[in-house]
Write a protein that holds these residues in place. Sequence first.
Motif, PDB file in Angstrom:
ATOM      1  N   GLY A  26       0.816  -1.205   0.000  1.00 12.94           N
ATOM      2  CA  GLY A  26       0.000   0.000   0.000  1.00 12.94           C
ATOM      3  C   GLY A  26       0.851   1.257   0.000  1.00 12.94           C
ATOM      4  N   GLY A  27       1.927   1.233   0.799  1.00 12.73           N
ATOM      5  CA  GLY A  27       2.844   2.373   0.813  1.00 12.73           C
ATOM      6  C   GLY A  27       3.502   2.583  -0.535  1.00 12.73           C
ATOM      7  N   TYR A  28       3.852   1.491  -1.201  1.00  7.48           N
ATOM      8  CA  TYR A  28       4.443   1.594  -2.532  1.00  7.48           C
ATOM      9  C   TYR A  28       3.448   2.179  -3.522  1.00  7.48           C
ATOM     10  CZ  TYR A  28       6.681   0.381  -6.916  1.00  7.48           C
ATOM     11  OH  TYR A  28       7.240   0.449  -8.168  1.00  7.48           O
ATOM     12  N   THR A  63       7.362  10.020   1.129  1.00  6.04           N
ATOM     13  CA  THR A  63       5.971   9.576   1.268  1.00  6.04           C
ATOM     14  C   THR A  63       5.906   8.104   1.651  1.00  6.04           C
ATOM     15  OG1 THR A  63       5.246  11.204  -0.341  1.00  6.04           O
ATOM     16  CG2 THR A  63       3.776   9.358   0.058  1.00  6.04           C
ATOM     17  N   PHE A  64       6.752   7.288   1.034  1.00  5.94           N
ATOM     18  CA  PHE A  64       6.747   5.861   1.369  1.00  5.94           C
ATOM     19  C   PHE A  64       7.114   5.652   2.838  1.00  5.94           C
ATOM     20  CE2 PHE A  64       8.807   1.722   1.830  1.00  5.94           C
ATOM     21  CZ  PHE A  64       7.773   0.900   1.401  1.00  5.94           C
ATOM     22  N   LEU A  65       8.096   6.388   3.315  1.00  7.45           N
ATOM     23  CA  LEU A  65       8.492   6.261   4.720  1.00  7.45           C
ATOM     24  C   LEU A  65       7.343   6.638   5.649  1.00  7.45           C
ATOM     25  CD1 LEU A  65      10.616   5.815   6.937  1.00  7.45           C
ATOM     26  CD2 LEU A  65      11.243   8.212   6.647  1.00  7.45           C
ATOM     27  N   GLY A  87      -5.914   6.102  -2.318  1.00  5.19           N
ATOM     28  CA  GLY A  87      -5.177   7.338  -2.596  1.00  5.19           C
ATOM     29  C   GLY A  87      -4.155   7.150  -3.696  1.00  5.19           C
ATOM     30  N   GLY A  88      -3.479   6.011  -3.685  1.00  3.47           N
ATOM     31  CA  GLY A  88      -2.508   5.726  -4.741  1.00  3.47           C
ATOM     32  C   GLY A  88      -3.165   5.632  -6.111  1.00  3.47           C
ATOM     33  N   ALA A  89      -4.315   4.976  -6.168  1.00  6.77           N
ATOM     34  CA  ALA A  89      -5.035   4.866  -7.442  1.00  6.77           C
ATOM     35  C   ALA A  89      -5.522   6.236  -7.913  1.00  6.77           C
ATOM     36  CB  ALA A  89      -6.206   3.909  -7.299  1.00  6.77           C
ATOM     37  N   LEU A  90      -6.029   7.035  -6.985  1.00  9.36           N
ATOM     38  CA  LEU A  90      -6.502   8.377  -7.340  1.00  9.36           C
ATOM     39  C   LEU A  90      -5.355   9.255  -7.840  1.00  9.36           C
ATOM     40  CD1 LEU A  90      -8.900  10.382  -7.328  1.00  9.36           C
ATOM     41  CD2 LEU A  90      -8.171  11.013  -5.027  1.00  9.36           C
TER      42      LEU A  90
END
Length: 103
Positions: A26-28, A63-65, A87-90
């Motif tokens: 998810g973070g990625y 952001t990943f951290l 959020g990543g998809a958006l």
Amino acid sequence: MSSTTAASFHAPRLHLAARITAAVFGGYAFAWGIVAAGASLMFAAGMDFHDAEFLASLLGVLTFLVAFLWTFAARRVWVAWAVLAGGGALLAGVGSFVQSLLV
């Protein structure tokens, strides 16, 4: 060992595995969305492509951290999954849309 004891023994391990999976994948996804949206928006704003790409990549690492650490601090793992994957998809959609306007 009874079935309730076995289930309660494996529950913390599954919970931890779900958090680790959400934190990593998810973070990625969220960081990748930040990089995609950031690079395309900065390039659209007039920044040189390589500068925009480099700055967005730096923001993506930070952001990943933050996303990784936040996943373990979140009360519910499904909320972390929803925020990070959604959020990543958006953000990736925003980046793709802006890129399509530039080409």
